[in-house]
Design a protein around this motif. Sequence first.
Motif, PDB file in Angstrom:
ATOM      1  N   PRO A  98       0.836  -1.203   0.000  1.00 39.52           N
ATOM      2  CA  PRO A  98       0.000   0.000   0.000  1.00 39.52           C
ATOM      3  C   PRO A  98       0.870   1.252   0.000  1.00 39.52           C
ATOM      4  O   PRO A  98       1.896   1.310   0.667  1.00 39.52           O
ATOM      5  N   SER A  99       0.463   2.262  -0.756  1.00 35.27           N
ATOM      6  CA  SER A  99       1.247   3.491  -0.854  1.00 35.27           C
ATOM      7  C   SER A  99       1.130   4.367   0.388  1.00 35.27           C
ATOM      8  O   SER A  99       2.015   5.191   0.644  1.00 35.27           O
ATOM      9  N   GLN A 100       0.052   4.209   1.149  1.00 37.42           N
ATOM     10  CA  GLN A 100      -0.120   4.934   2.406  1.00 37.42           C
ATOM     11  C   GLN A 100      -0.638   3.973   3.462  1.00 37.42           C
ATOM     12  O   GLN A 100      -1.319   2.994   3.131  1.00 37.42           O
ATOM     13  N   PRO A 101      -0.341   4.220   4.739  1.00 37.54           N
ATOM     14  CA  PRO A 101      -0.839   3.345   5.803  1.00 37.54           C
ATOM     15  C   PRO A 101      -2.360   3.235   5.765  1.00 37.54           C
ATOM     16  O   PRO A 101      -3.062   4.216   5.512  1.00 37.54           O
ATOM     17  N   MET A 102      -2.840   2.037   6.032  1.00 32.98           N
ATOM     18  CA  MET A 102      -4.272   1.770   5.981  1.00 32.98           C
ATOM     19  C   MET A 102      -5.077   2.730   6.842  1.00 32.98           C
ATOM     20  O   MET A 102      -6.074   3.315   6.396  1.00 32.98           O
ATOM     21  N   ALA A 103      -4.668   2.931   8.101  1.00 27.37           N
ATOM     22  CA  ALA A 103      -5.444   3.779   9.013  1.00 27.37           C
ATOM     23  C   ALA A 103      -5.516   5.221   8.520  1.00 27.37           C
ATOM     24  O   ALA A 103      -6.525   5.911   8.723  1.00 27.37           O
ATOM     25  N   GLN A 104      -4.470   5.673   7.863  1.00 27.97           N
ATOM     26  CA  GLN A 104      -4.465   7.031   7.317  1.00 27.97           C
ATOM     27  C   GLN A 104      -5.508   7.180   6.229  1.00 27.97           C
ATOM     28  O   GLN A 104      -6.244   8.176   6.177  1.00 27.97           O
ATOM     29  N   ILE A 105      -5.614   6.209   5.344  1.00 29.66           N
ATOM     30  CA  ILE A 105      -6.612   6.241   4.263  1.00 29.66           C
ATOM     31  C   ILE A 105      -8.021   6.127   4.834  1.00 29.66           C
ATOM     32  O   ILE A 105      -8.940   6.868   4.430  1.00 29.66           O
ATOM     33  N   TYR A 106      -8.235   5.207   5.767  1.00 34.43           N
ATOM     34  CA  TYR A 106      -9.553   5.060   6.386  1.00 34.43           C
ATOM     35  C   TYR A 106      -9.987   6.389   7.010  1.00 34.43           C
ATOM     36  O   TYR A 106     -11.155   6.781   6.925  1.00 34.43           O
ATOM     37  N   ARG A 107      -9.045   7.080   7.654  1.00 40.27           N
ATOM     38  CA  ARG A 107      -9.338   8.347   8.320  1.00 40.27           C
ATOM     39  C   ARG A 107      -9.583   9.461   7.303  1.00 40.27           C
ATOM     40  O   ARG A 107     -10.572  10.196   7.391  1.00 40.27           O
ATOM     41  N   GLN A 108      -8.705   9.578   6.296  1.00 42.60           N
ATOM     42  CA  GLN A 108      -8.829  10.659   5.317  1.00 42.60           C
ATOM     43  C   GLN A 108     -10.140  10.583   4.551  1.00 42.60           C
ATOM     44  O   GLN A 108     -10.857  11.574   4.421  1.00 42.60           O
ATOM     45  N   ILE A 109     -10.443   9.418   4.015  1.00 40.53           N
ATOM     46  CA  ILE A 109     -11.682   9.260   3.249  1.00 40.53           C
ATOM     47  C   ILE A 109     -12.892   9.362   4.165  1.00 40.53           C
ATOM     48  O   ILE A 109     -13.954   9.874   3.783  1.00 40.53           O
ATOM     49  N   GLY A 110     -12.736   8.903   5.406  1.00 39.42           N
ATOM     50  CA  GLY A 110     -13.865   8.852   6.331  1.00 39.42           C
ATOM     51  C   GLY A 110     -14.262  10.177   6.941  1.00 39.42           C
ATOM     52  O   GLY A 110     -15.378  10.307   7.468  1.00 39.42           O
ATOM     53  N   GLU A 111     -13.387  11.181   6.877  1.00 38.48           N
ATOM     54  CA  GLU A 111     -13.693  12.459   7.527  1.00 38.48           C
ATOM     55  C   GLU A 111     -14.996  13.082   7.015  1.00 38.48           C
ATOM     56  O   GLU A 111     -15.784  13.617   7.786  1.00 38.48           O
ATOM     57  N   LYS A 112     -15.205  12.995   5.704  1.00 34.96           N
ATOM     58  CA  LYS A 112     -16.423  13.607   5.158  1.00 34.96           C
ATOM     59  C   LYS A 112     -17.670  12.785   5.451  1.00 34.96           C
ATOM     60  O   LYS A 112     -18.790  13.226   5.166  1.00 34.96           O
ATOM     61  N   TYR A 113     -17.470  11.575   6.004  1.00 36.25           N
ATOM     62  CA  TYR A 113     -18.603  10.725   6.369  1.00 36.25           C
ATOM     63  C   TYR A 113     -18.780  10.662   7.891  1.00 36.25           C
ATOM     64  O   TYR A 113     -19.542   9.839   8.396  1.00 36.25           O
ATOM     65  N   GLY A 114     -18.056  11.511   8.599  1.00 33.42           N
ATOM     66  CA  GLY A 114     -18.238  11.602  10.040  1.00 33.42           C
ATOM     67  C   GLY A 114     -17.341  10.716  10.873  1.00 33.42           C
ATOM     68  O   GLY A 114     -17.555  10.592  12.091  1.00 33.42           O
ATOM     69  N   VAL A 115     -16.325  10.107  10.280  1.00 34.22           N
ATOM     70  CA  VAL A 115     -15.399   9.280  11.051  1.00 34.22           C
ATOM     71  C   VAL A 115     -14.529  10.192  11.923  1.00 34.22           C
ATOM     72  O   VAL A 115     -13.879  11.108  11.424  1.00 34.22           O
ATOM     73  N   GLU A 116     -14.543   9.935  13.228  1.00 33.70           N
ATOM     74  CA  GLU A 116     -13.812  10.782  14.171  1.00 33.70           C
ATOM     75  C   GLU A 116     -12.668  10.065  14.868  1.00 33.70           C
ATOM     76  O   GLU A 116     -11.881  10.694  15.571  1.00 33.70           O
ATOM     77  N   TYR A 117     -12.558   8.754  14.699  1.00 30.84           N
ATOM     78  CA  TYR A 117     -11.499   8.019  15.375  1.00 30.84           C
ATOM     79  C   TYR A 117     -10.123   8.460  14.865  1.00 30.84           C
ATOM     80  O   TYR A 117      -9.961   8.799  13.683  1.00 30.84           O
ATOM     81  N   SER A 118      -9.148   8.439  15.761  1.00 30.11           N
ATOM     82  CA  SER A 118      -7.768   8.714  15.360  1.00 30.11           C
ATOM     83  C   SER A 118      -7.223   7.533  14.561  1.00 30.11           C
ATOM     84  O   SER A 118      -7.800   6.436  14.573  1.00 30.11           O
ATOM     85  N   GLU A 119      -6.098   7.759  13.888  1.00 29.75           N
ATOM     86  CA  GLU A 119      -5.483   6.677  13.117  1.00 29.75           C
ATOM     87  C   GLU A 119      -5.071   5.523  14.019  1.00 29.75           C
ATOM     88  O   GLU A 119      -5.229   4.354  13.648  1.00 29.75           O
ATOM     89  N   ASP A 120      -4.557   5.831  15.196  1.00 30.87           N
ATOM     90  CA  ASP A 120      -4.163   4.768  16.126  1.00 30.87           C
ATOM     91  C   ASP A 120      -5.367   3.938  16.551  1.00 30.87           C
ATOM     92  O   ASP A 120      -5.289   2.704  16.637  1.00 30.87           O
ATOM     93  N   GLU A 121      -6.482   4.610  16.822  1.00 30.91           N
ATOM     94  CA  GLU A 121      -7.680   3.882  17.238  1.00 30.91           C
ATOM     95  C   GLU A 121      -8.235   3.048  16.093  1.00 30.91           C
ATOM     96  O   GLU A 121      -8.658   1.905  16.287  1.00 30.91           O
ATOM     97  N   ILE A 122      -8.219   3.586  14.873  1.00 38.08           N
ATOM     98  CA  ILE A 122      -8.673   2.825  13.707  1.00 38.08           C
ATOM     99  C   ILE A 122      -7.812   1.575  13.535  1.00 38.08           C
ATOM    100  O   ILE A 122      -8.329   0.473  13.294  1.00 38.08           O
ATOM    101  N   LEU A 123      -6.497   1.739  13.666  1.00 37.33           N
ATOM    102  CA  LEU A 123      -5.594   0.601  13.504  1.00 37.33           C
ATOM    103  C   LEU A 123      -5.853  -0.465  14.563  1.00 37.33           C
ATOM    104  O   LEU A 123      -5.940  -1.664  14.254  1.00 37.33           O
ATOM    105  N   ASN A 124      -6.033  -0.063  15.807  1.00 38.95           N
ATOM    106  CA  ASN A 124      -6.295  -1.031  16.884  1.00 38.95           C
ATOM    107  C   ASN A 124      -7.628  -1.742  16.697  1.00 38.95           C
ATOM    108  O   ASN A 124      -7.731  -2.961  16.902  1.00 38.95           O
ATOM    109  N   ARG A 125      -8.656  -0.988  16.308  1.00 43.58           N
ATOM    110  CA  ARG A 125      -9.971  -1.587  16.079  1.00 43.58           C
ATOM    111  C   ARG A 125      -9.932  -2.526  14.872  1.00 43.58           C
ATOM    112  O   ARG A 125     -10.585  -3.570  14.851  1.00 43.58           O
ATOM    113  N   TYR A 126      -9.155  -2.125  13.871  1.00 43.84           N
ATOM    114  CA  TYR A 126      -8.993  -2.963  12.682  1.00 43.84           C
ATOM    115  C   TYR A 126      -8.395  -4.311  13.050  1.00 43.84           C
ATOM    116  O   TYR A 126      -8.866  -5.365  12.620  1.00 43.84           O
TER     117      TYR A 126
END
Length: 298
Positions: free
Chosen positions: A99-127
């Motif tokens: 992957p060209s960028q860390p998974m949690a970073q992409i989940y967070r970047q794309i998710g911001e406009k859909y209301g995702v508020e978790y930090s990248e660390d939290e997304i990674l741990n939940r993942y």
Amino acid sequence: MALMASTKKHSLSRALSSFLRFRSSPGNEIASKPPCGARYSSTAASAAPAAAPATTEPRGMGAVEIFGLKDYEDYRRSLYGGITHKALLVDAVGTLVVPSQPMAQIYRQIGEKYGVEYSEDEILNRYRRAYEQPWGRSRLRYVNDGRPFWQFIVSSSTGCSDSQYFEELYNYYMTDKAWHLCDPDAEKVFKALKRAGVKIAVVSNFDTRLRPVLRALNCDHWFDAVAVSAEVEAEKPNPTIFLKACELLDVKPEDAVHVGDDRRNDIWGARDAGCDAWLWGSDVHSFKEVANRIGVRV
């Protein structure tokens, strides 16, 4: 005399098979797995994945105590006319592409406009927690396009079940923006291998988006076959997927070597199928090194 020679060759072959099975070091950690559509790999993440319990391979008297590596490779070259293997099997994520960028970073970047508020660390741990849970709908995670599995992973990782968010994220991992090649010399090396008569296949735990990913990276034509777990209906380390790749290439498992970055899935799985196997990042560090070990100069 012919019978004695044949018996000796058969015994040597069995000993060499033992050599393959017992060669790798025990106690290595097993990497975690993917983002939405990608395999999550320790080589691609910004933080080290949670370690699985160490697994120890059995020890025993094998050809490793009898033959050195050079003797083994010389023996194989004597069988195949200067090369050690007739086919190369290559893992996808973590070996061929990352992957060209860390998974949690992409989940967070794309998710911001859909209301995702978790930090990248939290997304990674939940993942990680979501991926480690048993997948009850099927014995396989990657079935066809993998959507049900990835919908579960995305919503568990981000707390967002918006279908538009999922589709945008899912489709992102089918583009050349999401991936890049691990080795910039891969094309040159694969061409040299094919000129030398070595067949090449991708063997990957992935859903059916792997083929569009390879096309997007303009590397699908490098390979004679692609064995995808979602199509084969078997996931590494199940030896079935390696045997299917050998079938597609029309070679015997003992004539093939598999290269991958996961000791359990790639190395142990390939050897259970009867293939040779080299660990990416340990046994080999580039495809040029792979070619050199096979006996093809690039």
